[in-house]
Design a protein around this motif. Structure first.
Motif, PDB file in Angstrom:
ATOM      1  N   SER A  33      52.090  61.042  40.217  1.00  0.00           N
ATOM      2  CA  SER A  33      52.875  60.109  41.030  1.00  0.00           C
ATOM      3  C   SER A  33      54.309  60.597  41.193  1.00  0.00           C
ATOM      4  O   SER A  33      54.902  60.457  42.269  1.00  0.00           O
ATOM      5  N   ILE A  34      54.870  61.193  40.134  1.00  0.00           N
ATOM      6  CA  ILE A  34      56.221  61.750  40.234  1.00  0.00           C
ATOM      7  C   ILE A  34      56.241  62.881  41.252  1.00  0.00           C
ATOM      8  O   ILE A  34      57.133  62.958  42.111  1.00  0.00           O
ATOM      9  N   THR A  35      55.250  63.775  41.170  1.00  0.00           N
ATOM     10  CA  THR A  35      55.177  64.910  42.092  1.00  0.00           C
ATOM     11  C   THR A  35      55.012  64.434  43.531  1.00  0.00           C
ATOM     12  O   THR A  35      55.727  64.884  44.435  1.00  0.00           O
ATOM     13  N   PHE A  36      54.063  63.524  43.762  1.00  0.00           N
ATOM     14  CA  PHE A  36      53.776  63.029  45.109  1.00  0.00           C
ATOM     15  C   PHE A  36      54.992  62.326  45.724  1.00  0.00           C
ATOM     16  O   PHE A  36      55.426  62.670  46.837  1.00  0.00           O
ATOM     17  N   LEU A  37      55.560  61.364  45.004  1.00  0.00           N
ATOM     18  CA  LEU A  37      56.661  60.573  45.550  1.00  0.00           C
ATOM     19  C   LEU A  37      57.947  61.396  45.672  1.00  0.00           C
ATOM     20  O   LEU A  37      58.708  61.240  46.629  1.00  0.00           O
ATOM     21  N   ARG A  38      58.155  62.280  44.709  1.00  0.00           N
ATOM     22  CA  ARG A  38      59.353  63.113  44.713  1.00  0.00           C
ATOM     23  C   ARG A  38      59.426  63.969  45.977  1.00  0.00           C
ATOM     24  O   ARG A  38      60.447  64.001  46.664  1.00  0.00           O
ATOM     25  N   SER A 173      53.581  69.775  49.914  1.00  0.00           N
ATOM     26  CA  SER A 173      53.433  69.599  48.466  1.00  0.00           C
ATOM     27  C   SER A 173      52.994  68.174  48.155  1.00  0.00           C
ATOM     28  O   SER A 173      52.125  67.943  47.312  1.00  0.00           O
ATOM     29  N   SER A 174      53.611  67.237  48.855  1.00  0.00           N
ATOM     30  CA  SER A 174      53.253  65.828  48.665  1.00  0.00           C
ATOM     31  C   SER A 174      51.814  65.568  49.089  1.00  0.00           C
ATOM     32  O   SER A 174      51.051  64.885  48.395  1.00  0.00           O
ATOM     33  N   LEU A 175      51.418  66.130  50.244  1.00  0.00           N
ATOM     34  CA  LEU A 175      50.060  65.957  50.753  1.00  0.00           C
ATOM     35  C   LEU A 175      49.025  66.507  49.778  1.00  0.00           C
ATOM     36  O   LEU A 175      48.007  65.860  49.489  1.00  0.00           O
ATOM     37  N   LEU A 176      49.291  67.698  49.225  1.00  0.00           N
ATOM     38  CA  LEU A 176      48.334  68.339  48.324  1.00  0.00           C
ATOM     39  C   LEU A 176      48.281  67.680  46.946  1.00  0.00           C
ATOM     40  O   LEU A 176      47.286  67.809  46.239  1.00  0.00           O
ATOM     41  N   SER A 177      49.337  66.980  46.574  1.00  0.00           N
ATOM     42  CA  SER A 177      49.334  66.289  45.279  1.00  0.00           C
ATOM     43  C   SER A 177      48.791  64.868  45.388  1.00  0.00           C
ATOM     44  O   SER A 177      48.533  64.218  44.373  1.00  0.00           O
ATOM     45  N   PHE A 178      48.555  64.410  46.620  1.00  0.00           N
ATOM     46  CA  PHE A 178      48.084  63.030  46.828  1.00  0.00           C
ATOM     47  C   PHE A 178      46.743  62.745  46.145  1.00  0.00           C
ATOM     48  O   PHE A 178      46.589  61.676  45.526  1.00  0.00           O
ATOM     49  N   PRO A 179      45.740  63.640  46.209  1.00  0.00           N
ATOM     50  CA  PRO A 179      44.472  63.346  45.512  1.00  0.00           C
ATOM     51  C   PRO A 179      44.658  63.149  44.007  1.00  0.00           C
ATOM     52  O   PRO A 179      43.994  62.291  43.403  1.00  0.00           O
ATOM     53  N   PHE A 180      45.539  63.925  43.390  1.00  0.00           N
ATOM     54  CA  PHE A 180      45.804  63.765  41.957  1.00  0.00           C
ATOM     55  C   PHE A 180      46.522  62.448  41.684  1.00  0.00           C
ATOM     56  O   PHE A 180      46.322  61.816  40.651  1.00  0.00           O
ATOM     57  N   PHE A 181      47.360  62.041  42.646  1.00  0.00           N
ATOM     58  CA  PHE A 181      48.036  60.750  42.551  1.00  0.00           C
ATOM     59  C   PHE A 181      47.020  59.614  42.549  1.00  0.00           C
ATOM     60  O   PHE A 181      47.139  58.649  41.787  1.00  0.00           O
ATOM     61  N   LEU A 182      45.990  59.727  43.408  1.00  0.00           N
ATOM     62  CA  LEU A 182      44.938  58.705  43.445  1.00  0.00           C
ATOM     63  C   LEU A 182      44.176  58.653  42.119  1.00  0.00           C
ATOM     64  O   LEU A 182      43.757  57.580  41.672  1.00  0.00           O
ATOM     65  N   LEU A 183      44.000  59.812  41.472  1.00  0.00           N
ATOM     66  CA  LEU A 183      43.269  59.869  40.203  1.00  0.00           C
ATOM     67  C   LEU A 183      44.090  59.314  39.036  1.00  0.00           C
ATOM     68  O   LEU A 183      43.570  58.572  38.203  1.00  0.00           O
ATOM     69  N   GLY A 185      47.088  57.514  39.261  1.00  0.00           N
ATOM     70  CA  GLY A 185      47.770  56.257  39.505  1.00  0.00           C
ATOM     71  C   GLY A 185      49.274  56.388  39.345  1.00  0.00           C
ATOM     72  O   GLY A 185      49.815  57.481  39.180  1.00  0.00           O
ATOM     73  N   LEU A 186      49.951  55.236  39.373  1.00  0.00           N
ATOM     74  CA  LEU A 186      51.403  55.228  39.302  1.00  0.00           C
ATOM     75  C   LEU A 186      51.948  55.394  37.888  1.00  0.00           C
ATOM     76  O   LEU A 186      52.989  55.983  37.678  1.00  0.00           O
ATOM     77  N   GLY A 187      51.238  54.843  36.922  1.00  0.00           N
ATOM     78  CA  GLY A 187      51.781  54.825  35.572  1.00  0.00           C
ATOM     79  C   GLY A 187      52.672  53.612  35.387  1.00  0.00           C
ATOM     80  O   GLY A 187      52.546  52.607  36.092  1.00  0.00           O
TER      81      GLY A 187
END
Length: 269
Positions: A33-38, A173-183, A185-187
């Motif tokens: 979530s940090i990677t995606f949102l950042r 970078s955000s697009l490619l990290s989105f699937p991991f974000f879905l897995l 979550g936000l925390g």
């Protein structure tokens, strides 16, 4: 004179990187979530309302993927091992860049010496080394390899608008990290986590990583990574007012070596 400007910009970026581990440790959000949102927020800000593509989509996928992977593994490393181990292992990235450069062309001995001096400085700053988590240490080493590949690949890119290039790299970078974000979550999302995320976006991302993109192609990739070794120096300095930690003689000596290595490459550059 123009070359000196890029070195000064990278030094500013290296200083900003010193805040990253502090923000990450204070945050309760997941690495994904940090990677995606950042990168999503930073990329959207840098587009400035323009959607000009500097490179082919494939190039953005490679660069964005490497940067996202580095950031994800860097955060995972900080979470799963000691900050000291993570710092030292991620600081091996200049060695990887030197190896990649040597495969393509001759490496100047001064650059190798500067990398070695800087790395010894980082080890001294974190001495004595503690035996951290083996998996976390391996993740941190992989993080070093990925950012080295990113910096090396970025150095061969031709572009006209560095901010547009940076924006698209961040968005990919955000697009490619989105699937991991879905897995993952936000925390934990609270005021501290939100402020930490804002700090990560404003300082080590918009200032730090953007300085690398702007300077790529103008400064040798091994020089970029060596200047990035300022991170533990700044982190040690910040620990004085934030945590009341007085640096040891070894930490002061190690910081001096890192600064010496940077002066070494600036003089040679």
């Amino acid at each position: 004179m123009e070359r000196k400007f890029y070195y000064l910009l990278l030094i500013l970026g290296g200083i900003s990187f010193g805040t990253a581990s502090i923000f990450i440790k204070e945050s309760g959000m997941t690495p994904a979530s940090i990677t995606f949102l950042r990168f999503l927020v930073a990329g959207a800000m840098l587009t400035r309302g323009k959607l000009r593509l500097e490179l082919r989509a494939r190039d953005y996928l490679v660069l964005g993927g490497l940067l996202a992977f580095h950031m994800f593994t860097f955060i995972e490393g900080v979470y799963h091992t000691t900050i000291m181990d993570a710092t030292v292992l991620v600081s091996t990235s200049p060695f990887f860049v030197v190896i990649f450069t040597a495969l393509r062309k001759n490496v100047v001995l001064r650059d190798v010496e500067a990398v070695l001096i800087g790395f010894i400085g980082v080890v001294l700053i974190n001495f004595p080394l503690n035996e951290g988590n083996l998996v976390g240490n391996l993740i941190s080493l992989i993080s070093a390899l990925s950012i080295a590949l990113y910096t090396f690949r970025l150095s061969s890119v031709k572009y006209e608008d560095p901010l547009s290039l940076t924006a698209w790299i961040y968005l990919f970078s955000s697009l490619l990290s989105f699937p991991f974000f879905l897995l993952q979550g936000l925390g934990r999302v609270d005021l501290t986590s939100v402020l930490s995320l804002i700090g990560l976006i404003a300082i080590p991302t918009l200032i730090g990583h953007t300085s690398i993109v702007i300077s790529s192609g103008k400064v040798k990739p091994q020089h970029i990574e060596t200047i990035g070794l300022l991170e533990p120096v700044v982190a040690t300095t910040l620990s004085i007012p934030l945590f009341g930690e007085i640096p040891s003689v070894l930490q002061l000596g190690g910081s001096a070596l890192v600064i010496l290595s940077i002066l070494f490459i600036i003089k040679g550059g």
